[in-house]
Design an enzyme around this catalytic site. Structure first.
Site, PDB file in Angstrom:
ATOM      1  N   LEU A  31      46.109   1.205 -23.802  1.00 48.00           N
ATOM      2  CA  LEU A  31      45.135   0.480 -22.983  1.00 48.00           C
ATOM      3  C   LEU A  31      43.994   1.391 -22.573  1.00 48.00           C
ATOM      4  O   LEU A  31      42.860   0.963 -22.394  1.00 48.00           O
ATOM      5  CB  LEU A  31      45.811  -0.075 -21.729  1.00 48.00           C
ATOM      6  CG  LEU A  31      46.877  -1.151 -21.954  1.00 48.00           C
ATOM      7  CD1 LEU A  31      47.620  -1.431 -20.665  1.00 48.00           C
ATOM      8  CD2 LEU A  31      46.238  -2.427 -22.494  1.00 48.00           C
ATOM      9  N   GLU A 105      52.284  -3.367 -13.040  1.00 49.87           N
ATOM     10  CA  GLU A 105      52.018  -4.666 -13.637  1.00 49.87           C
ATOM     11  C   GLU A 105      50.838  -4.574 -14.607  1.00 49.87           C
ATOM     12  O   GLU A 105      49.891  -3.814 -14.382  1.00 49.87           O
ATOM     13  CB  GLU A 105      51.755  -5.729 -12.564  1.00 49.87           C
ATOM     14  CG  GLU A 105      50.563  -5.429 -11.673  1.00 49.87           C
ATOM     15  CD  GLU A 105      50.334  -6.495 -10.597  1.00 49.87           C
ATOM     16  OE1 GLU A 105      50.429  -7.694 -10.901  1.00 49.87           O
ATOM     17  OE2 GLU A 105      50.059  -6.101  -9.459  1.00 49.87           O
ATOM     18  N   TYR A 106      50.938  -5.322 -15.684  1.00 54.12           N
ATOM     19  CA  TYR A 106      49.880  -5.360 -16.692  1.00 54.12           C
ATOM     20  C   TYR A 106      48.851  -6.419 -16.286  1.00 54.12           C
ATOM     21  O   TYR A 106      49.216  -7.562 -16.028  1.00 54.12           O
ATOM     22  CB  TYR A 106      50.477  -5.697 -18.058  1.00 54.12           C
ATOM     23  CG  TYR A 106      49.430  -6.011 -19.099  1.00 54.12           C
ATOM     24  CD1 TYR A 106      48.497  -5.047 -19.482  1.00 54.12           C
ATOM     25  CD2 TYR A 106      49.368  -7.270 -19.703  1.00 54.12           C
ATOM     26  CE1 TYR A 106      47.524  -5.329 -20.428  1.00 54.12           C
ATOM     27  CE2 TYR A 106      48.408  -7.552 -20.656  1.00 54.12           C
ATOM     28  CZ  TYR A 106      47.489  -6.586 -21.014  1.00 54.12           C
ATOM     29  OH  TYR A 106      46.525  -6.866 -21.950  1.00 54.12           O
ATOM     30  N   ASP A 158      39.257   7.615  -4.450  1.00 58.00           N
ATOM     31  CA  ASP A 158      38.543   7.424  -5.720  1.00 58.00           C
ATOM     32  C   ASP A 158      38.293   5.936  -5.959  1.00 58.00           C
ATOM     33  O   ASP A 158      38.487   5.433  -7.060  1.00 58.00           O
ATOM     34  CB  ASP A 158      39.355   8.037  -6.871  1.00 58.00           C
ATOM     35  CG  ASP A 158      38.516   8.209  -8.135  1.00 58.00           C
ATOM     36  OD1 ASP A 158      37.282   8.073  -8.063  1.00 58.00           O
ATOM     37  OD2 ASP A 158      39.111   8.477  -9.196  1.00 58.00           O
TER      38      ASP A 158
HETATM   39  N1  ADE Z   1      44.346  -0.176 -17.753  1.00 56.56           N
HETATM   40  C1  ADE Z   1      44.820   0.706 -16.892  1.00 56.56           C
HETATM   41  N2  ADE Z   1      45.813   0.176 -16.184  1.00 56.56           N
HETATM   42  C2  ADE Z   1      45.972  -1.091 -16.608  1.00 56.56           C
HETATM   43  C3  ADE Z   1      46.830  -2.174 -16.245  1.00 56.56           C
HETATM   44  N3  ADE Z   1      47.721  -2.040 -15.272  1.00 56.56           N
HETATM   45  N4  ADE Z   1      46.689  -3.343 -16.881  1.00 56.56           N
HETATM   46  C4  ADE Z   1      45.770  -3.460 -17.844  1.00 56.56           C
HETATM   47  N5  ADE Z   1      44.936  -2.511 -18.231  1.00 56.56           N
HETATM   48  C5  ADE Z   1      45.036  -1.320 -17.612  1.00 56.56           C
END
Ligand code: ADE
Length: 298
Positions: A31, A105-106, A158
């Site tokens: 990702l 979580e995504y 941040d």
């Molecule tokens: N990029 C970084 N963290 C993420 C996440 N939790 N879900 C989707 N994209 C991401």
């Protein structure tokens, strides 16, 4: 008292987070890849639970012991923060070659910065009203997440559009606690070694005296509102060096009102950018202010 928010009450924390064996984790795709680590989409297939997607945060293969320690600390901090709708949720952890992996979580729409840049490209087709409503809602959600973080005595340090993630139904969730610390009773954190810091988000007292309180996060929130209203522009767009940004902030000048920003939202930014940290609003106050702006438009 309209500032006493029921959901700001501290509920049961995540102190016990499940540790999954590596065999339960299937890698799907990368990702994001940063300087300190990678974020990977994974599927967790565990005997005790329904399979679920997660974003796995890990250090790079050539990581230093310092990087590993930082990620461990991030995990420990996340465990101590109770859940909230506007904060990325910790789902578990794992260990690979002795290194920690954080499972969160995504969020399928990715980070807010990239969302804003995509939006900029097709915004001409939409009316200004729709955009400003969506943006005010983002501002409100982020203020709610930060209210939760600050009431739990955490600093983010941040806060920026790249560290806010968007769920499939467009809910903003605050992410990346890499720089956060539990501020404890004195509510202040001072550092002699600023390291790699996000200078365009920093308040004067953080830039010049290494003083971090929640009022530095409030300053950064104002910058984040500015990022939203400019569809992801770089703060202080005409200043190209660290030196120029520092001088600009030192002189007490603020950023101008973005082109597509209404007066009320610009007023909120200006309050966040008060030179005197004590005069800046709290996040609870910011939630109320954003609520007023949202209601005004309905
Ligand atoms: N990029 C970084 N963290 C993420 C996440 N939790 N879900 C989707 N994209 C991401």
């Amino acid at each position: 008292d309209r500032n006493a928010r029921p959901d700001a009450v501290v509920h049961k924390s995540n102190l016990r987070v499940r540790e999954y064996p590596m065999e339960a984790i299937d890698v799907k795709k990368t990702l994001g890849s940063g300087e300190f680590g990678d974020v990977i989409l994974v599927k967790v297939n565990d005997d005790d639970s329904v399979p679920f997607n997660a974003a796995a945060k890990k250090v790079k293969d050539n990581a230093s012991r310092e990087d590993v320690r930082a990620l461990k600390r991030e995990l420990e901090l996340m465990k101590q923060l109770p859940r909230h709708d506007n904060v990325v949720e910790l789902l578990g952890s794992s260990t690979y070659n002795g290194n920690p992996i954080i499972l969160v979580e995504y969020l399928s729409l990715g980070d807010l910065y990239n969302y804003l840049v995509r939006k900029r490209k097709n915004y001409i087709q939409k009316s200004d009203m729709t955009i400003s409503k969506e943006f005010a809602k983002f501002g409100w959600q982020i203020a709610r997440g930060m209210e939760h973080i600050s009431l739990n005595k955490f600093l983010h340090r941040d806060l920026a559009a790249r560290n806010v993630l968007l769920s499939a139904n467009k809910v903003c969730k605050i992410s990346d606690f890499g720089l956060s610390r539990d501020v404890g009773p004195k509510e202040m954190y001072s550092t002699k070694s600023p390291g790699r810091l996000p200078i365009r988000c920093m308040s004067p007292e953080a830039l010049f005296h290494n003083i971090y309180t929640t009022k530095n996060d409030v300053w950064a929130y104002g910058i984040l509102l500015w990022e939203i209203l400019t569809f992801g522009a770089t703060p202080y767009p005409r200043l190209t060096t660290v030196h120029d940004v520092r001088n600009h902030v030192k002189s007490g000048r603020l950023m101008d009102k973005p082109e597509h920003c209404d007066e009320d939202i610009y007023n909120v930014m200006q309050e966040c950018w008060k030179q005197n940290a004590e005069e800046r609003p709290t996040f609870s106050k910011l939630v109320s202010k954003m609520e007023v702006i949202l209601q005004r438009d309905t």
